[in-house]
Design a protein around this motif. Sequence first.
Motif, PDB file in Angstrom:
ATOM      1  N   PHE A 138       0.809  -1.221   0.000  1.00  0.00           N
ATOM      2  CA  PHE A 138       0.000   0.000   0.000  1.00  0.00           C
ATOM      3  C   PHE A 138       0.845   1.275   0.000  1.00  0.00           C
ATOM      4  CE2 PHE A 138      -3.071  -3.048   1.777  1.00  0.00           C
ATOM      5  CZ  PHE A 138      -4.167  -2.775   0.964  1.00  0.00           C
ATOM      6  N   GLY A 139       2.171   1.126   0.106  1.00  0.00           N
ATOM      7  CA  GLY A 139       3.018   2.305   0.148  1.00  0.00           C
ATOM      8  C   GLY A 139       2.754   3.149   1.379  1.00  0.00           C
ATOM      9  N   LEU A 153      -8.273   1.873   2.255  1.00  0.00           N
ATOM     10  CA  LEU A 153      -7.190   1.220   1.519  1.00  0.00           C
ATOM     11  C   LEU A 153      -7.705   0.277   0.447  1.00  0.00           C
ATOM     12  CD1 LEU A 153      -4.783   0.347   4.483  1.00  0.00           C
ATOM     13  CD2 LEU A 153      -4.858   2.421   3.088  1.00  0.00           C
ATOM     14  N   ALA A 154      -8.926  -0.224   0.624  1.00  0.00           N
ATOM     15  CA  ALA A 154      -9.547  -1.121  -0.364  1.00  0.00           C
ATOM     16  C   ALA A 154     -10.961  -0.626  -0.608  1.00  0.00           C
ATOM     17  CB  ALA A 154      -9.546  -2.570   0.121  1.00  0.00           C
ATOM     18  N   SER A 155     -11.179  -0.081  -1.780  1.00  0.00           N
ATOM     19  CA  SER A 155     -12.462   0.543  -2.079  1.00  0.00           C
ATOM     20  C   SER A 155     -13.606  -0.462  -1.989  1.00  0.00           C
ATOM     21  CB  SER A 155     -12.418   1.138  -3.499  1.00  0.00           C
ATOM     22  OG  SER A 155     -13.639   1.721  -3.841  1.00  0.00           O
ATOM     23  N   ASP A 185      -0.677   8.054  -3.094  1.00  0.00           N
ATOM     24  CA  ASP A 185      -0.482   8.924  -4.246  1.00  0.00           C
ATOM     25  C   ASP A 185      -1.617   8.851  -5.251  1.00  0.00           C
ATOM     26  OD1 ASP A 185      -0.114   6.399  -5.200  1.00  0.00           O
ATOM     27  OD2 ASP A 185       1.912   6.706  -5.974  1.00  0.00           O
ATOM     28  N   GLY A 186      -2.700   8.112  -4.905  1.00  0.00           N
ATOM     29  CA  GLY A 186      -3.853   8.003  -5.789  1.00  0.00           C
ATOM     30  C   GLY A 186      -3.796   6.830  -6.744  1.00  0.00           C
ATOM     31  N   ALA A 187      -2.676   6.107  -6.782  1.00  0.00           N
ATOM     32  CA  ALA A 187      -2.560   4.951  -7.670  1.00  0.00           C
ATOM     33  C   ALA A 187      -3.453   3.815  -7.170  1.00  0.00           C
ATOM     34  CB  ALA A 187      -1.103   4.482  -7.738  1.00  0.00           C
ATOM     35  N   THR A 188      -3.959   3.023  -8.091  1.00  0.00           N
ATOM     36  CA  THR A 188      -4.811   1.880  -7.757  1.00  0.00           C
ATOM     37  C   THR A 188      -4.204   0.607  -8.330  1.00  0.00           C
ATOM     38  OG1 THR A 188      -6.170   2.149  -9.756  1.00  0.00           O
ATOM     39  CG2 THR A 188      -6.880   3.336  -7.772  1.00  0.00           C
TER      40      THR A 188
END
Length: 465
Positions: A138-139, A153-155, A185-188
């Motif tokens: 998850f960074g 963290l998990a939509s 950072d918005g990455a998925t």
Amino acid sequence: MLAIIAVGGAVGFRSLLEGLGQFYYLPMVPAVLITAMLARRIATGLAIVLSIAVNLTLVPRESLTDALTNALLFAAVSWILAEVCWAMRAMQDRTRDLSRQLAAKDVMLNTALASVPVVTLNAEGEVRHLSPAASTLFGLNEAAAVGRPFSELASGFDVAAILGSGATGGALEARDGHWTGLRPDGATFPLSIQFGVASDPIGDTHVALCLTDLSRWHAADAQARELHAQLNKVWRLNSLGEMAATLAHELNQPLSAAATYLHASQVDMEKAGALGGSALRTVELAKGQLLRAGKIIRRMRELLSPEARRLDSERASSMVEDLGPILTMIGSSKGVAIRMEVEAGNDRVRAERIQFQQAMVNLVRNAVEAVGEHAAPEVVVVGRPTSDTHYRISVEDNGPGIAEDQIERIFQPLTTTKTGGMGLGLSVTRTIVESHGGRLQVSRSALGGAAFSFTLNRESSVENA
């Protein structure tokens, strides 16, 4: 030696106590206990015997009965105390063993948790712990994640759905097939979740989530689909080329005949003189269009027919392995497991990779369709060198096989036994094989069905990996 030293020490201690009063066996008890704690039963028995002997020697007794009674009582009490000591020693040894085992298991568990993304939640769905792998996934460091709802963290994650189902573990299904992980950072990224539910002794509920990043799997799947689409495109072009060749061959004869008839009509019209002049010009135009149609067909044949292929140095095993995901999809559609037996040694051959893979996909698809109704379907791809110059590839099945009178006919264009088939598959495959310098053959498989095989020229000048 330990028993002798312990009893000697007890005797010395007893001598120091003589000024305080009469002591009999009491100073000897520590000698027995020390021996029992540090040695075995034989040494302990020796300590008891020595203690009795010393006591009988140093302490005068009123009678033999008194001496014997006290000796037996001391021996019994001492042995009971010794048994207690031995039990305590056994418990200590067992405790040390369990401690070592628990420490080893703890190390193994910590190692597993360090390499696997694991997240633990409380009953409200808040993060309580992140393993190092989960933090990397998850960074996000653990301190920043603890206390946050895991849904951040998990939509779409809902811990209430897990607890409400009553299940204690299993795979957690998402609506679109996978969960979507979110990074700061918005990455998925695509995510799969396995869960387990447990309660501690004080009644608190804990939810453990084991996470898997599906990014590589999705990338591999996309790559396999792209390769499949590319093979289908090449297949359609080759099929069109084969069809163009067949149509050109079939249509050239009636077009030539029609042009000949028109020419004969022109000759007859010329004999009619001026009366046939107008019709003669019309026939000449029609004849020109027929000849033009023949040229168009020949040009289409040249355009769509497989051109001379440039053969490169390739590894046969690598070309087949790249088809693994595609062949798996082909087999799973019919419930057929495709087995690979391709030797990776000495498999450097001359081939055009895409065309070779296209031919293999068609042969495997035909084999899968042939065994589709079999109770125990089998399809196997076999590859092995047969000589210093050739490497043989075969696709075998346990289907009904090919009838002897159909072996030559099945390779003819526009010939098919499938409902809705165009009859170009094996014809195109044979063209590809022949362009590689081989010959497509069909025979009876050892599995009982058909075996389609061909050879590729080995690249003997290239050192095999």
